[in-house]
Design a protein around this motif. Structure first.
Motif, PDB file in Angstrom:
ATOM      1  N   GLU A 156     -51.912 -38.095   4.361  1.00 36.49           N
ATOM      2  CA  GLU A 156     -52.874 -37.282   3.585  1.00 36.49           C
ATOM      3  C   GLU A 156     -52.659 -37.796   2.163  1.00 36.49           C
ATOM      4  N   ALA A 157     -51.468 -37.784   1.595  1.00 31.55           N
ATOM      5  CA  ALA A 157     -51.439 -38.288   0.101  1.00 31.55           C
ATOM      6  C   ALA A 157     -51.954 -39.795  -0.090  1.00 31.55           C
ATOM      7  N   THR A 158     -51.630 -40.578   0.863  1.00 31.99           N
ATOM      8  CA  THR A 158     -52.123 -41.898   0.524  1.00 31.99           C
ATOM      9  C   THR A 158     -53.701 -42.055   0.780  1.00 31.99           C
ATOM     10  N   PHE A 159     -54.008 -41.331   1.608  1.00 33.49           N
ATOM     11  CA  PHE A 159     -55.715 -41.500   1.584  1.00 33.49           C
ATOM     12  C   PHE A 159     -56.118 -40.745   0.572  1.00 33.49           C
ATOM     13  N   ALA A 160     -55.892 -39.584  -0.295  1.00 32.32           N
ATOM     14  CA  ALA A 160     -56.463 -39.349  -1.415  1.00 32.32           C
ATOM     15  C   ALA A 160     -56.225 -40.102  -2.628  1.00 32.32           C
ATOM     16  N   MET A 161     -54.904 -40.619  -2.718  1.00 27.08           N
ATOM     17  CA  MET A 161     -54.617 -41.521  -4.030  1.00 27.08           C
ATOM     18  C   MET A 161     -55.303 -42.959  -3.800  1.00 27.08           C
ATOM     19  N   GLU A 162     -55.239 -43.364  -2.684  1.00 23.51           N
ATOM     20  CA  GLU A 162     -56.361 -44.741  -2.553  1.00 23.51           C
ATOM     21  C   GLU A 162     -57.687 -44.424  -2.788  1.00 23.51           C
ATOM     22  N   ARG A 163     -58.345 -43.445  -2.195  1.00 18.92           N
ATOM     23  CA  ARG A 163     -59.588 -43.018  -2.479  1.00 18.92           C
ATOM     24  C   ARG A 163     -59.780 -42.783  -4.018  1.00 18.92           C
ATOM     25  N   MET A 164     -58.773 -42.274  -4.795  1.00 19.89           N
ATOM     26  CA  MET A 164     -58.884 -42.061  -6.323  1.00 19.89           C
ATOM     27  C   MET A 164     -58.891 -43.521  -6.962  1.00 19.89           C
ATOM     28  N   ILE A 165     -58.063 -44.406  -6.431  1.00 22.23           N
ATOM     29  CA  ILE A 165     -58.204 -45.724  -7.059  1.00 22.23           C
ATOM     30  C   ILE A 165     -59.307 -46.471  -6.932  1.00 22.23           C
ATOM     31  N   ASP A 166     -59.843 -46.294  -5.568  1.00 23.65           N
ATOM     32  CA  ASP A 166     -61.535 -46.956  -5.445  1.00 23.65           C
ATOM     33  C   ASP A 166     -62.285 -46.198  -6.375  1.00 23.65           C
ATOM     34  N   ALA A 167     -62.404 -44.794  -6.499  1.00 24.67           N
ATOM     35  CA  ALA A 167     -63.239 -44.121  -7.511  1.00 24.67           C
ATOM     36  C   ALA A 167     -63.081 -44.658  -9.011  1.00 24.67           C
ATOM     37  N   ILE A 168     -61.696 -44.913  -9.166  1.00 27.08           N
ATOM     38  CA  ILE A 168     -61.764 -45.359 -10.838  1.00 27.08           C
ATOM     39  C   ILE A 168     -62.430 -46.733 -10.929  1.00 27.08           C
ATOM     40  N   ALA A 169     -62.215 -47.608  -9.794  1.00 27.00           N
ATOM     41  CA  ALA A 169     -62.767 -49.066  -9.909  1.00 27.00           C
ATOM     42  C   ALA A 169     -64.297 -48.787  -9.960  1.00 27.00           C
ATOM     43  N   LYS A 170     -64.753 -48.128  -9.195  1.00 27.76           N
ATOM     44  CA  LYS A 170     -66.404 -47.912  -8.956  1.00 27.76           C
ATOM     45  C   LYS A 170     -66.942 -47.214 -10.522  1.00 27.76           C
ATOM     46  N   ALA A 171     -66.184 -46.390 -10.789  1.00 31.15           N
ATOM     47  CA  ALA A 171     -66.601 -45.637 -12.230  1.00 31.15           C
ATOM     48  C   ALA A 171     -66.491 -46.626 -13.319  1.00 31.15           C
ATOM     49  N   LEU A 172     -65.697 -47.472 -13.346  1.00 33.73           N
ATOM     50  CA  LEU A 172     -65.361 -48.458 -14.557  1.00 33.73           C
ATOM     51  C   LEU A 172     -66.033 -49.764 -14.218  1.00 33.73           C
ATOM     52  N   GLU A 173     -66.462 -50.154 -12.958  1.00 29.15           N
ATOM     53  CA  GLU A 173     -67.122 -51.355 -12.567  1.00 29.15           C
ATOM     54  C   GLU A 173     -66.009 -52.276 -12.559  1.00 29.15           C
ATOM     55  N   LEU A 174     -65.002 -51.966 -12.012  1.00 30.13           N
ATOM     56  CA  LEU A 174     -63.808 -53.132 -12.061  1.00 30.13           C
ATOM     57  C   LEU A 174     -63.442 -53.355 -10.395  1.00 30.13           C
ATOM     58  N   ASP A 175     -62.857 -54.298 -10.299  1.00 33.21           N
ATOM     59  CA  ASP A 175     -62.256 -54.845  -8.824  1.00 33.21           C
ATOM     60  C   ASP A 175     -61.334 -53.825  -8.450  1.00 33.21           C
ATOM     61  N   PRO A 176     -61.377 -53.047  -7.348  1.00 31.77           N
ATOM     62  CA  PRO A 176     -60.380 -52.199  -6.764  1.00 31.77           C
ATOM     63  C   PRO A 176     -58.950 -52.870  -6.694  1.00 31.77           C
TER      64      PRO A 176
END
Length: 768
Positions: A364-384
């Motif tokens: 559960e925790a890994t799913f949420a944390m990794e989804r956050m990392i991908d959300a940061i990448a998308k918001a800042l237009e960076l490579d995940p």
């Protein structure tokens, strides 16, 4: 002999393939009775009475009991007590006043035949006043009903954290929030639960067959509940057809079988059918996680807030609030996170109680944390991948103190280089080429995506472990352990460690496991601990046993120990080879009562933390929105692999379970609390055609300093990041126009996500 690190064949498979081992379902004893459990048909009701007259007079029936007949039995206890206020929420062995979930035991029928017991069970009538069920964790939940749920059905709150979170958010250049949801699931091992209790003469105790996972802990709890001396309670483990967290906990049925055997002075057997399994065995997941991240413009996380809500079901079972605690503790994953604050709330509802399921709290925790990392990448237009690199804990920071505790133990990552492993995985699996090929296929009209996720696991070292080596009468060396076989190959791993330690061939050793009358103590098999803990104890016992072999052989031949060594067949002394069988015969001839035994304990003050990278490639069918995982790659740092093939098998099996959790597995309920998934017709699991092409890379660059062999656990690394990797791949397949943050991603869920996008032409379904 250097047996550690060799992919030898499993030593337990001959017994399994030749059917010389027996599962509990095939065991029978003279004069044995069969138990059928009558279960609540209501999610929530006041129990007025249970009418058993017709059932008691049915053919073959020996006894019918309700909760009123066993009121002397206390509720089932916890393995640990994090808060004494939680004790009021333990599960009783049978309901007596209130029904709290569909499937709760209401009565038991004991008969001479299992079919007669089941037939009589249908004659039991339940008179109850139906009440509205509580089915979610929300504050809108009706708390006026007379349940033990309180304050919006919240029964526990967990707080963890460190650093100045408020200051970090105040200074943050970006604040990003996401919410994630994981459905209720269960493990569905091939073999359902079963138990046979055989009473000892004179009511002194019983043998319980069908034990799994934690025999010694269950023995202690059964002795307490049944007011027996612990020496009179003997648990006997055979082979088990899978575990995955749900098998082997102490359930009401285990207590009822033992209680009935003691009261009726006859063996009593109970075997769970699959429908019962879905109603009564531990469920898991059912968690909502909301994350807020304070992030710099370069994608570096300055602080993280987490709010976690867990639907625990009707009672707190053996593992109490452990899963929520683990989610809080391991949510930061492999990332530095200078400031962290997590709050987890645990809620009771009128559903089957929850417990652990492979990688509990961490999936559960890994799913949420990794989804956050991908959300940061998308918001800042960076490579995940680049966002991960910028936030990973470095090798120079190891051991890394997470500054929080998990289930009462400090979380310290023992060793590793997360960046090195990430880069190794990218090179080994050629992530750039996977991405390029996916893009080419998208250009040709296919819906293809590639996703990556990272994770940190834990190997639980709670409780010490004992191993005993004994030269048996046939010249074999018995390795006696209290840990359990759940199909993971533990017999092979322990035999390899012993063969390595003594220099004997692996077929010299015989594993005796899960027999509480053969060894006094064991923590059991859970949390990927068996090879680390039992293996380390075997390693130490070998050192003692080696010396005893030499001393015994020298004494029998009237030689000094400095002239004795071990060789492949036994002991060599003054030019003479003495095989193990010959040595046993010499001992029996000169001192028949002498045992050649070595026993050793192992304990560790710190957990070992394996970690790794998952990469998934998925394809979405545009016509029905079904998702196929085409390729799956895992790079896993295990410290040291005793048997690489067994580790790879664990990782592959775990990943397939994770894919099931990511795409299809979900337990659902109607508005009145009736389970809608009570068979494999409703609960969908991966089939062989759903298993993708796998590539697994084992890394042994960072042995753990927590144990003498440098081992880290293998059982849960395959499932941990599977949900996150698959979700990232689905997002990539749609060019990040959607962001799946709820599991499973069924076609219906994907349809709903796509329906909210501006681009409604992605799927023919949306064009209709």
């Amino acid at each position: 002999m250097n047996m550690i690190g060799q992919s030898v064949d499993r030593v337990e498979d001959d017994d399994l393939l030749q059917a010389s081992t027996r599962f509990v379902g095939s065991l029978a004893f003279e004069n044995m009775l069969h138990m059928h459990v009558v279960r609540s048909p209501y999610a929530h009701a006041r129990l007025k009475s249970v009418i058993v007259g017709k059932a008691a007079s049915a053919p073959g029936v020996v006894a019918v009991w309700t909760g009123n007949d066993i009121r002397e039995l206390p509720p089932i206890g916890f393995r640990r007590i994090p808060d004494r206020d939680l004790l009021q929420h333990r599960q009783p062995v049978m309901a007596s006043d209130e029904l709290r979930y569909v499937g709760e035991p209401v009565a038991i029928v004991l008969a001479t035949d299992p079919c007669l017991a089941e037939d009589a069970g249908r004659l039991v009538a339940i008179d109850a006043e139906i009440r509205p069920p509580v089915l979610d964790c929300g504050p809108e939940t009706d708390t006026r009903t007379e349940t033990r749920m309180r304050g919006g059905n919240e029964v526990a709150r967990i707080e963890k954290g460190y650093g100045d979170v408020e200051a970090a958010f105040a200074a943050a250049e970006h604040k990003i929030s996401i919410s994630c949801r994981l459905a209720r699931q269960t493990a569905v091992p091939m073999e359902t639960r079963g138990a046979i209790a055989v009473p000892h003469p004179g009511a002194a105790g019983f043998d319980l067959y069908g034990a799994a996972k934690v025999p010694h802990a269950n023995r202690q709890e059964l002795a307490r509940m049944l007011s027996l001396d612990i020496g009179g309670v003997v648990l006997r483990e055979g082979h088990a057809g899978g575990g995955f967290g749900v098998r082997g906990e102490l359930y009401p049925e285990d207590v009822l079988v033992a209680f009935a055997a003691l009261r009726l002075r006859r063996p009593v057997k109970w075997i769970e059918d699959r429908s019962e399994h879905f109603l009564a065995i531990n469920h898991s997941r059912d968690q909502t996680i909301h994350l807020d991240a304070a992030v710099s413009k370069t994608g570096v996380i300055a602080a993280l807030r987490a709010r976690i809500a867990t639907d625990q079901g009707a009672y707190l079972r053996t593992h109490e609030i452990k899963v929520s605690d683990l989610s809080c503790a391991f949510l930061p994953g492999p990332y530095r996170i200078p400031a962290y604050q997590a709050t987890a709330t645990v809620h009771l509802t009128n559903k089957t109680p929850c417990g652990t399921y492979r990688a509990p709290g961490r999936f559960e925790a890994t799913f949420a944390m990794e989804r956050m990392i991908d959300a940061i990448a998308k918001a800042l237009e960076l490579d995940p991948v680049e966002v991960r690199r910028r936030n990973l804990i470095s090798a120079t920071e190891m051991p890394f103190d997470r500054q929080i505790e998990a289930t009462g133990k400090r979380v310290v990552y023992d060793s590793g280089d997360y960046l090195q492993t990430l880069d190794t995985a990218i090179r080994a699996f050629d992530l750039p080429e996977l991405r390029r090929t996916a893009e080419e296929r998208r250009q040709r009209g296919e819906c293809i995506g590639v996703g990556l996720a990272m994770f940190v696991e834990k190997t639980d070292t709670a409780l010490h472990e004992t191993a005993r080596l004994e030269l048996a009468s046939d010249g074999k060396i018995e390795i006696v352990t209290g840990t359990s076989s759940l199909g993971q190959g533990m017999e092979t791993a322990l035999a390899q460690i012993a063969a390595d330690g003594l220099g004997f061939p692996i077929d010299v050793f015989r594993i005796v496991r899960g027999q509480t009358d053969r060894i006094s103590q064991s923590g059991g098999t859970f949390a990927s601990r068996t090879t680390v803990m039992a293996g380390s104890a075997v390693h130490e016992a070998c050192r003692i046993f080696r010396q005893k072999l030499i001393e015994t052989c020298a004494a029998l031949l009237d030689e000094t120990t400095d002239r004795a060594t071990l060789h492949r067949e036994g002991c060599r002394i003054n030019g003479r080879n003495v095989g193990l069988s010959e040595l046993r015969a010499m001992i029996d001839a000169s001192a028949p009562s002498t045992q050649l035994v070595a026993e050793a304990d192992f304990s560790s003050g710190a957990m070992a933390c394996p970690y790794g990278v998952h990469i998934a490639q998925v394809k979405v069918d545009p016509d029905d929105l079904s998702i196929t995982v085409e390729k799956y790659h895992i790079a896993y740092e295990i410290g040291r692999a005793v048997n690489p093939d067994l580790v790879k098998a664990q990782l592959l099996g775990g990943a397939v379970q994770g894919i099931g959790g990511a795409l299809m597995e979900e337990i659902s309920f109607s508005s009145d609390g009736q389970p809608l998934t009570t068979s494999f017709a409703d609960y969908v699991t991966p089939r062989i055609v759903d298993v993708p092409a796998f590539e697994i890379l084992l890394l042994e660059d960072w042995p753990s300093p927590t144990n003498p062999l440098g081992l880290k656990g293998a059982g849960e690394g395959g499932i941990n990041a599977a949900g996150a990797a698959v979700a990232a791949a689905v997002e990539d397949a749609f060019a990040a126009k959607i962001a799946p943050r709820q599991l499973p991603i069924t076609p219906r869920a994907l349809f709903d996500l796509l329906s909210k996008t501006d681009d409604r032409l992605t799927s023919p379904l949306l064009r209709r």
